[in-house]
Design a protein around this motif. Structure first.
Motif, PDB file in Angstrom:
ATOM      1  N   PHE A   1     101.424  63.105  -2.550  1.00 11.17           N
ATOM      2  CA  PHE A   1     102.556  62.659  -3.363  1.00 11.17           C
ATOM      3  C   PHE A   1     103.839  62.530  -2.536  1.00 11.17           C
ATOM      4  N   GLY A   2     103.836  63.131  -1.351  1.00  5.77           N
ATOM      5  CA  GLY A   2     105.025  63.034  -0.495  1.00  5.77           C
ATOM      6  C   GLY A   2     106.021  64.156  -0.721  1.00  5.77           C
ATOM      7  N   LEU A   3     105.612  65.206  -1.453  1.00  4.57           N
ATOM      8  CA  LEU A   3     106.509  66.357  -1.655  1.00  4.57           C
ATOM      9  C   LEU A   3     106.519  67.270  -0.436  1.00  4.57           C
ATOM     10  N   GLU A   4     105.450  67.190   0.361  1.00  7.88           N
ATOM     11  CA  GLU A   4     105.365  67.952   1.614  1.00  7.88           C
ATOM     12  C   GLU A   4     105.130  66.965   2.745  1.00  7.88           C
ATOM     13  N   ARG A   5     105.633  67.318   3.933  1.00  3.50           N
ATOM     14  CA  ARG A   5     105.358  66.498   5.119  1.00  3.50           C
ATOM     15  C   ARG A   5     104.205  67.130   5.887  1.00  3.50           C
ATOM     16  N   PRO A   6     103.245  66.345   6.356  1.00  5.72           N
ATOM     17  CA  PRO A   6     102.140  66.950   7.105  1.00  5.72           C
ATOM     18  C   PRO A   6     102.565  67.478   8.462  1.00  5.72           C
TER      19      PRO A   6
ATOM     20  N   HIS B   1      97.863  56.972   4.514  1.00 11.67           N
ATOM     21  CA  HIS B   1      98.231  55.565   4.354  1.00 11.67           C
ATOM     22  C   HIS B   1      97.996  55.143   2.913  1.00 11.67           C
ATOM     23  N   TYR B   2      98.984  54.474   2.375  1.00 13.71           N
ATOM     24  CA  TYR B   2      98.839  53.901   1.029  1.00 13.71           C
ATOM     25  C   TYR B   2      99.021  52.394   1.171  1.00 13.71           C
ATOM     26  N   GLY B   3      97.943  51.663   0.900  1.00 17.02           N
ATOM     27  CA  GLY B   3      98.008  50.208   1.039  1.00 17.02           C
ATOM     28  C   GLY B   3      98.538  49.779   2.405  1.00 17.02           C
ATOM     29  N   GLY B   4      98.140  50.472   3.459  1.00 15.90           N
ATOM     30  CA  GLY B   4      98.557  50.095   4.812  1.00 15.90           C
ATOM     31  C   GLY B   4      99.885  50.691   5.252  1.00 15.90           C
ATOM     32  N   MET B   5     100.596  51.365   4.338  1.00 15.20           N
ATOM     33  CA  MET B   5     101.920  51.925   4.671  1.00 15.20           C
ATOM     34  C   MET B   5     101.763  53.436   4.906  1.00 15.20           C
ATOM     35  N   GLU B   6     102.420  53.946   5.951  1.00 15.62           N
ATOM     36  CA  GLU B   6     102.285  55.377   6.237  1.00 15.62           C
ATOM     37  C   GLU B   6     103.282  56.195   5.402  1.00 15.62           C
ATOM     38  N   VAL B   7     102.753  57.051   4.552  1.00 13.31           N
ATOM     39  CA  VAL B   7     103.596  57.764   3.583  1.00 13.31           C
ATOM     40  C   VAL B   7     104.564  58.738   4.266  1.00 13.31           C
ATOM     41  N   ASN B   8     104.073  59.430   5.321  1.00 16.40           N
ATOM     42  CA  ASN B   8     104.945  60.444   5.932  1.00 16.40           C
ATOM     43  C   ASN B   8     106.088  59.847   6.754  1.00 16.40           C
TER      44      ASN B   8
ATOM     45  N   GLY C   1     112.171  54.546   0.630  1.00 17.01           N
ATOM     46  CA  GLY C   1     110.742  54.216   0.692  1.00 17.01           C
ATOM     47  C   GLY C   1     109.946  55.122  -0.234  1.00 17.01           C
ATOM     48  N   LEU C   2     110.307  56.420  -0.241  1.00 14.64           N
ATOM     49  CA  LEU C   2     109.609  57.367  -1.122  1.00 14.64           C
ATOM     50  C   LEU C   2     109.866  57.026  -2.586  1.00 14.64           C
TER      51      LEU C   2
ATOM     52  N   ILE D   1     102.879  55.949  -7.573  1.00 14.65           N
ATOM     53  CA  ILE D   1     102.099  57.196  -7.663  1.00 14.65           C
ATOM     54  C   ILE D   1     102.925  58.267  -8.372  1.00 14.65           C
ATOM     55  N   GLN D   2     102.313  58.902  -9.343  1.00 22.47           N
ATOM     56  CA  GLN D   2     102.998  59.955 -10.093  1.00 22.47           C
ATOM     57  C   GLN D   2     102.114  61.189 -10.149  1.00 22.47           C
ATOM     58  N   ILE D   3     102.721  62.309 -10.481  1.00 24.57           N
ATOM     59  CA  ILE D   3     101.965  63.574 -10.496  1.00 24.57           C
ATOM     60  C   ILE D   3     102.175  64.300 -11.823  1.00 24.57           C
TER      61      ILE D   3
END
Ligand code: SF4
Length: 339
Positions: free
Chosen positions: A70-75, A81-88, A94-95, A102-104
């Motif tokens: 979900f992007g609440l934590e950084r690895p 990757h979401y649809g070719g885009m790097e989430v971190n 962007g987030l 994407i929802q939680i």
């Protein structure tokens, strides 16, 4: 063969993902610094419109994995990757854009619903913040959202504490749906509910999936529920994937000793389907002091000396069926050599 191969409709791809936390704890009269490896080198992919289960006991890292996606934590390492885009690598903007897709939904709707805010306002907020809707459009959409989750229009006037647990979870789902997401992460979303209410929410999630073409990431400790709701399941133990395959196959042909033990513990009303229960010795080790080699080795009835020394790799053992176990890999290799 790559874990991610053969999946043309891939929506999310997770590669060698790691997340560790620095922990300070008392030791005797002093303190010690430790690393907690909550997620340890995890790779898998999720297809569009799939219901993907992440199952594990407490301390397995499943919720951390959900928060990372979900992007609440950084690895600490690895990529999502979401649809070719790097989430971190996403900026704040962007987030924000990512969260439209994407929802939680969490176990406790109180954590996402403001207790001093009426339900109508709680639903209105994401419509204003993410979609820029005016007051009238927000009011119309709030009614639609309540209808979508099976709640009457009058619910907009209520505060969270005036609703039952099941109703609050329906509101949390409605709030998650407000921005028309493609993916919903359900993090133990039904765990706190009574069994009958749990079934109603699961049916609602299934209906919404059919209606809206949603993709789910279903994070749970309940393998039985996970197998009922999901198409594909990853079994997590101490932050590592032990087995990953289609839900039906996991139930009928579990290959990893840990999965076999979990499945043997599922009660069955059908005497013909009743399996001999495997009782696991000991507790799940602390993620602060994980065992060497295979994380499951202190409890595994089939452990061999190599299990203490070498971490097994997640390997293909059949069509899209991956298992991390030396003994399973050795057996397959010897079958291949004989044939
Ligand atoms: Fe058991 Fe060894 Fe397989 Fe781990 S690698 S599950 S310890 S047999």
């Amino acid at each position: 063969m790559s874990i991610l191969a053969g999946n043309p409709e891939e929506l999310i791809r997770i590669t060698n993902l790691k997340k560790s936390f620095n922990v300070v704890r008392r030791k005797g009269l002093g303190i010690e610094h430790k690393k907690l490896h909550a997620v340890n080198d995890v790779s898998f992919s999720i297809s569009a419109s799939q219901s993907f289960g992440i199952v594990g006991e407490s301390g397995s890292g499943k919720s951390t994995l959900g928060r990372l996606i979900f992007g609440l934590e950084r690895p600490t390492a690895g990529t999502i990757h979401y649809g070719g885009m790097e989430v971190n690598g996403l900026s704040e903007d962007g987030l924000h854009a990512y969260w439209r897709d994407i929802q939680i939904v969490f176990q406790d709707p109180f954590s996402s619903l403001n207790p001093r805010m009426r339900i109508g306002d709680a639903l209105s907020e994401p419509l204003k913040n993410f979609l820029g809707m005016d007051r009238h459009a927000r009011s119309v959409r709030a009614d639609e959202l309540l209808d979508l989750v099976g709640l009457p229009k009058r619910t907009i006037k209520h505060y969270p504490h005036e609703l039952s647990g099941g109703q609050r979870q329906r509101v949390a789902i409605a709030a998650a749906l407000a921005v028309n997401p493609k993916i919903i992460i359900a993090d133990e979303a039904v765990s706190a509910l009574d069994v009958s209410v749990q079934a109603q929410i699961i049916n609602l999630l299934s209906d919404l999936r059919r209606q809206l073409g949603l993709t789910y990431i279903f994070v749970t400790h309940d393998l039985n529920l996970c197998a009922y709701f999901c198409d594909r399941i990853a079994v997590l133990y101490l932050g590592q994937i032990m087995e990953i395959c289609e839900a039906d196959k996991l139930l009928s042909e579990p290959r990893h000793p840990y999965t076999q033990a979990l499945i043997s513990a599922i009660p069955s009303v059908n005497t013909e389907n009743r399996r001999e229960r495997t009782i696991l010795g000991g507790e799940i080790p602390s993620p602060l002091d994980p065992p060497t080699g295979c994380p499951f080795q202190p409890r595994c009835p089939y452990a061999i000396p190599r299990c203490k020394e070498q971490r097994p790799r997640l390997e293909e053992t059949g069509e899209s069926h991956l298992v991390a176990c030396h003994v399973v890999a050795d057996e397959l290799n010897s079958i291949k050599e004989r044939s």
